[in-house]
Each structure stands twice: as structure tokens, then as C-alpha cells.
Scaffold this motif. Structure first.
Motif, PDB file in Angstrom:
ATOM      1  N   LYS A   2      52.366  -2.375 -46.590  1.00 48.22           N
ATOM      2  CA  LYS A   2      51.244  -2.842 -47.386  1.00 48.22           C
ATOM      3  C   LYS A   2      51.453  -4.271 -47.842  1.00 48.22           C
ATOM      4  N   ALA A   3      50.385  -5.040 -47.808  1.00 44.45           N
ATOM      5  CA  ALA A   3      50.455  -6.410 -48.326  1.00 44.45           C
ATOM      6  C   ALA A   3      50.554  -6.372 -49.834  1.00 44.45           C
ATOM      7  N   VAL A   4      51.210  -7.390 -50.380  1.00 41.82           N
ATOM      8  CA  VAL A   4      51.315  -7.489 -51.830  1.00 41.82           C
ATOM      9  C   VAL A   4      50.853  -8.872 -52.247  1.00 41.82           C
ATOM     10  N   GLY A   5      50.359  -8.966 -53.485  1.00 42.78           N
ATOM     11  CA  GLY A   5      49.938 -10.254 -54.020  1.00 42.78           C
ATOM     12  C   GLY A   5      51.119 -11.023 -54.546  1.00 42.78           C
ATOM     13  N   VAL A   9      51.973  -6.932 -56.784  1.00 45.94           N
ATOM     14  CA  VAL A   9      51.073  -5.784 -56.841  1.00 45.94           C
ATOM     15  C   VAL A   9      50.152  -5.812 -55.621  1.00 45.94           C
ATOM     16  N   PRO A  10      49.979  -4.681 -54.924  1.00 44.32           N
ATOM     17  CA  PRO A  10      49.085  -4.669 -53.765  1.00 44.32           C
ATOM     18  C   PRO A  10      47.687  -5.103 -54.160  1.00 44.32           C
ATOM     19  N   PRO A  11      47.013  -5.921 -53.333  1.00 44.09           N
ATOM     20  CA  PRO A  11      45.657  -6.363 -53.680  1.00 44.09           C
ATOM     21  C   PRO A  11      44.691  -5.183 -53.708  1.00 44.09           C
ATOM     22  N   ARG A  12      43.696  -5.304 -54.550  1.00 44.49           N
ATOM     23  CA  ARG A  12      42.692  -4.252 -54.663  1.00 44.49           C
ATOM     24  C   ARG A  12      41.876  -4.188 -53.382  1.00 44.49           C
ATOM     25  N   PRO A  13      41.703  -3.007 -52.796  1.00 49.82           N
ATOM     26  CA  PRO A  13      40.940  -2.914 -51.547  1.00 49.82           C
ATOM     27  C   PRO A  13      39.494  -3.329 -51.752  1.00 49.82           C
ATOM     28  N   THR A  14      38.932  -3.954 -50.745  1.00 49.29           N
ATOM     29  CA  THR A  14      37.566  -4.445 -50.812  1.00 49.29           C
ATOM     30  C   THR A  14      36.667  -3.626 -49.899  1.00 49.29           C
ATOM     31  N   ILE A  15      35.380  -3.909 -49.990  1.00 52.79           N
ATOM     32  CA  ILE A  15      34.416  -3.227 -49.144  1.00 52.79           C
ATOM     33  C   ILE A  15      34.659  -3.565 -47.676  1.00 52.79           C
ATOM     34  N   TYR A  16      35.218  -4.763 -47.412  1.00 55.64           N
ATOM     35  CA  TYR A  16      35.540  -5.154 -46.038  1.00 55.64           C
ATOM     36  C   TYR A  16      36.695  -4.308 -45.490  1.00 55.64           C
ATOM     37  N   VAL A  18      37.306  -1.228 -46.397  1.00 51.79           N
ATOM     38  CA  VAL A  18      36.726   0.082 -46.111  1.00 51.79           C
ATOM     39  C   VAL A  18      36.012   0.057 -44.762  1.00 51.79           C
ATOM     40  N   ALA A  19      35.238  -1.001 -44.525  1.00 55.00           N
ATOM     41  CA  ALA A  19      34.503  -1.108 -43.254  1.00 55.00           C
ATOM     42  C   ALA A  19      35.460  -1.168 -42.069  1.00 55.00           C
ATOM     43  N   ARG A  20      36.528  -1.968 -42.204  1.00 50.98           N
ATOM     44  CA  ARG A  20      37.489  -2.101 -41.110  1.00 50.98           C
ATOM     45  C   ARG A  20      38.205  -0.774 -40.856  1.00 50.98           C
ATOM     46  N   THR A  21      38.614  -0.066 -41.915  1.00 51.45           N
ATOM     47  CA  THR A  21      39.318   1.211 -41.749  1.00 51.45           C
ATOM     48  C   THR A  21      38.420   2.275 -41.144  1.00 51.45           C
ATOM     49  N   ALA A  22      37.136   2.274 -41.560  1.00 46.81           N
ATOM     50  CA  ALA A  22      36.195   3.281 -41.052  1.00 46.81           C
ATOM     51  C   ALA A  22      35.629   2.903 -39.692  1.00 46.81           C
ATOM     52  N   GLY A  23      35.835   1.647 -39.265  1.00 46.83           N
ATOM     53  CA  GLY A  23      35.300   1.204 -37.985  1.00 46.83           C
ATOM     54  C   GLY A  23      33.806   1.032 -37.990  1.00 46.83           C
ATOM     55  N   VAL A  24      33.251   0.629 -39.138  1.00 46.47           N
ATOM     56  CA  VAL A  24      31.803   0.418 -39.252  1.00 46.47           C
ATOM     57  C   VAL A  24      31.560  -0.958 -39.867  1.00 46.47           C
ATOM     58  N   SER A  25      30.297  -1.306 -40.032  1.00 51.75           N
ATOM     59  CA  SER A  25      29.950  -2.588 -40.632  1.00 51.75           C
ATOM     60  C   SER A  25      29.945  -2.498 -42.157  1.00 51.75           C
ATOM     61  N   LYS A  26      30.036  -3.685 -42.804  1.00 54.70           N
ATOM     62  CA  LYS A  26      29.980  -3.736 -44.267  1.00 54.70           C
ATOM     63  C   LYS A  26      28.636  -3.215 -44.774  1.00 54.70           C
ATOM     64  N   SER A  27      27.555  -3.542 -44.076  1.00 54.40           N
ATOM     65  CA  SER A  27      26.231  -3.109 -44.516  1.00 54.40           C
ATOM     66  C   SER A  27      26.110  -1.594 -44.481  1.00 54.40           C
ATOM     67  N   LEU A  54      42.071   4.491 -49.053  1.00 54.06           N
ATOM     68  CA  LEU A  54      42.387   3.173 -49.612  1.00 54.06           C
ATOM     69  C   LEU A  54      42.372   3.164 -51.141  1.00 54.06           C
ATOM     70  N   GLY A  55      41.787   4.215 -51.734  1.00 54.65           N
ATOM     71  CA  GLY A  55      41.643   4.207 -53.187  1.00 54.65           C
ATOM     72  C   GLY A  55      40.645   3.161 -53.642  1.00 54.65           C
ATOM     73  N   TYR A  56      39.619   2.969 -52.854  1.00 55.59           N
ATOM     74  CA  TYR A  56      38.634   1.924 -53.137  1.00 55.59           C
ATOM     75  C   TYR A  56      37.728   2.331 -54.300  1.00 55.59           C
ATOM     76  N   ARG A  57      37.506   1.383 -55.234  1.00 55.33           N
ATOM     77  CA  ARG A  57      36.551   1.588 -56.322  1.00 55.33           C
ATOM     78  C   ARG A  57      35.497   0.491 -56.237  1.00 55.33           C
ATOM     79  N   PRO A  58      34.240   0.865 -56.098  1.00 56.38           N
ATOM     80  CA  PRO A  58      33.183  -0.155 -55.993  1.00 56.38           C
ATOM     81  C   PRO A  58      33.154  -1.036 -57.231  1.00 56.38           C
ATOM     82  N   SER A  59      32.840  -2.296 -57.044  1.00 56.34           N
ATOM     83  CA  SER A  59      32.661  -3.217 -58.166  1.00 56.34           C
ATOM     84  C   SER A  59      31.378  -2.865 -58.894  1.00 56.34           C
TER      85      SER A  59
END
Length: 337
Positions: A2-5, A9-16, A18-27, A54-59
Motif C-alpha cells: 500500500k502507498a503511504v503519504g 498514513v495511507p492516503p484516503r481512497p478516492t472515487i477514482y 473505486v472505479a479502477r478497482t471495479a473496472g468501471v468509469s468514475k461516472s 478499499l474502505g471508501y467513504r464518499p465525500s
């Protein structure tokens, strides 16, 4: 790995991510997050699985912007040092937080030193505004959010909702209490503003009807402890016949307590003092101030309810709600000997 800042501390996962992990678009991720239709079950499951992994939490800010709502209610006050606003904010929060609104408080007294607080609330796209001061002219223009007035204010605009306390009755309760204790020469520490005017006028009327002598401070100053102290020093020095003081609010009454101590007067033996608002300071055992309870928490709650209705477009404008005050007798008033 895992990347760290830079702080480890690992950076907070972004919507991008999530899209990359799921293999779909951001939209498409955005559609899933909003619960929109037109997304296949397989894609929806892939996005939700990526979110969990990813433990993603929407902004929340981003979501609110997308929904054209900030879930922010601005509160305009004019004095951070006045504890009356604390109870008002508590009442507002009790109502508004249930619907997910956050309060952003701006003190207009700082406008000369920082960005205009009213413009600041407008620029942050507050969904609604509580005006706990006289209404700024900019709010009477076009394209402004709904607002409700809290407290008794000067020149309430036509068609604007307002919630306040019955200041005339409250001042009469305070004055009648002192008169019933046998005080016949009573001083009043006045403040500027709608509530101050109503309390002062009611005090004068009640004293005149009772045939008693009212001594008023010549200036209507700010509602502060310092102003209360200064006004009381002058009043008591120039009018030693005064046996009781009715202050327009609690912080001025506390200033009057300081003035009495400075002049060697015992409270309540030599001088009775009564305030207004029943703030937390008045309720402390050290101060034990006789005062009028204006139900400021209730004013906050009722203001919050009206604002919710206005933001939902359900309440007609021009509503006036007036809450009943009550007398709270403590240790700073006593019978005149």
C-alpha cells in the motif's frame, strides 16, 4: 504494498480508486453512489465490492454539491461574548441536526476585520440562514436562501418569519418583582436593539403605573459586562437613592454586580439586581442571579422548525411566534429593609 503519504498514513481512497478497482468509469461509480437506475446488477456489485475492499467513504461535501445542497445553516449573531447565543444555538442544533444540517456561525461584529460574514455564508451556499440580529439589507434582495429571525429585532421586514420572547411581559415581571419587594427607586441598564427597546419601554411603563421612580442610563450601549459595569458605576454614584437595578440582560447584570462590589454595596442587602435571559452564568452558584428566563433554547428550537419548513417550501411567510418568559428568583434580590 500500500502507498503511504508523507506522514506515514495511507492516503484516503478516492472515487477514482473505486472505479479502477471495479473496472468501471468514475461516472458509473457516481451513479451507484446516488442510487440511480440504469446500472447493471453486475456493475453495481463490482462497485460495492470495491468500496468495501478499499474502505471508501464518499465525500459529504461533494455529495451535497452534486445534490445542490450543502446541508449548512448559517447563523448570524452580533456578539460572540453574549451567552444568550449559546442557548439559542443549542436549541437550533437540537432541531436541525436531526435532519443532517450543520451550523456555521458568523459574528457580524467582526465584519470590519474580515470578509463580510453575510457574503461568506452566501458564497458557501448555505441552505438557510438564522438571523439573530437586525436583518442585513443584502438578505432582502434576490436569490438569497430562506431565513428566519431569532429574537426581538428592530424593523422586522414584511413577510419574514420571526421567533422571539415576549420582552414586554418579561420586563414587567422583573419590575413587578422589585416593586413587590418594596423598592421604589429602581435603575435600569439599557441596551441598543429591538429587545433592549422593548424591555426599557416596558420597565418605564410599569414604574410609571406603580407611581415609582425610574432612573435610566442615558446611553443604550452594547450588551456586555463592561458596559454594565460602567453604566452601573455612573448610575449608582449619581443616584445613591437607587435600591435596585434591572439590567437588560444577564451579562450587564453581572457588570452591575461588579460595580456594587467596587462601591462597597452589599447585594442584595444594600442593592437588589435582576437580569434577563437566564443564561448559564446566571445559574451558577457563585453568581446566583435573579433573572427572567426567556426560553432561549425554545426560541432556537422554534426558529429551527420554521427554517426547516421554509427550506422545504411548506410554511407560509410572515409567521410570528412569541414564547412566554418566566421569573427565576435567586439570591441577588431581596426585600427592601
Amino acid at each position: 504494498m500500500k502507498a503511504v503519504g508523507s506522514n506515514g498514513v495511507p492516503p484516503r481512497p478516492t472515487i477514482y480508486d473505486v472505479a479502477r478497482t471495479a473496472g468501471v468509469s468514475k461516472s458509473l461509480v457516481s451513479l451507484v453512489l446516488r442510487g440511480a437506475g440504469g446500472v447493471s446488477a453486475a456493475s453495481r456489485e463490482a462497485v460495492n465490492r470495491a468500496i468495501r475492499e478499499l474502505g471508501y467513504r464518499p465525500s459529504r461535501a461533494a455529495s451535497d454539491l452534486a445534490a445542490k445542497s450543502t446541508r449548512i445553516v448559517g447563523v448570524l449573531i452580533d456578539d460572540y461574548s453574549n451567552p444568550w447565543f449559546v442557548d439559542l444555538l443549542r436549541g437550533l442544533d437540537q432541531v436541525l441536526s436531526v435532519d443532517g444540517y450543520r451550523l456555521s456561525v458568523a459574528d457580524t461584529a467582526t465584519a470590519a476585520r474580515v470578509e463580510d460574514p453575510v457574503e461568506g455564508l452566501l458564497s458557501m451556499r448555505a441552505d438557510g440562514i438564522v438571523v439573530a440580529r437586525d436583518v442585513p439589507q443584502v438578505l432582502l434582495g434576490e436569490n438569497v436562501p430562506p431565513f428566519v429571525i431569532a429574537g426581538t429585532r428592530t424593523n422586522v421586514p414584511e413577510g419574514v418569519d420571526a421567533v422571539g420572547n415576549d420582552d414586554e411581559k418579561g420586563a414587567r415581571l422583573a419590575t413587578d418583582h422589585l416593586l413587590a419587594l418594596g423598592h421604589r427607586v429602581i435603575g435600569h441598564l439599557a441596551v441598543v436593539g429591538g429587545a433592549g427597546d422593548a424591555r426599557r419601554d416596558s420597565f418605564e411603563t410599569t414604574m410609571r403605573d406603580a407611581g415609582a421612580r425610574a432612573i435610566l442610563t442615558p446611553d443604550r450601549g452594547p450588551a456586555s459586562e463592561r458596559a454594565g459595569f460602567g453604566s452601573a458605576i455612573v448610575l449608582l454614584a449619581e443616584h445613591p437613592e437607587v435600591t435596585a437595578v434591572f439590567a437588560a440582560n444577564d451579562v450587564m447584570a453581572i457588570g452591575a454586580l461588579g460595580a456594587a462590589r467596587e462601591l462597597g454595596l452589599d447585594v442584595p442587602g444594600d442593592l437588589s439586581i435582576i437580569g434577563y435571559d437566564n443564561t448559564a452564568l446566571a445559574r451558577t452558584r457563585l453568581i446566583d442571579l435573579t433573572t427572567v428566563d426567556d426560553d432561549s433554547i425554545g426560541v432556537g428550537r422554534e426558529t429551527g422548525k420554521l427554517l426547516l419548513a421554509r427550506m422545504a417550501g411548506k410554511e407560509p411567510v410572515g409567521v410570528r411566534r412569541t414564547l412566554e418568559p418566566s421569573l427565576v428568583v435567586r439570591g441577588t434580590t431581596a426585600e427592601r429593609l
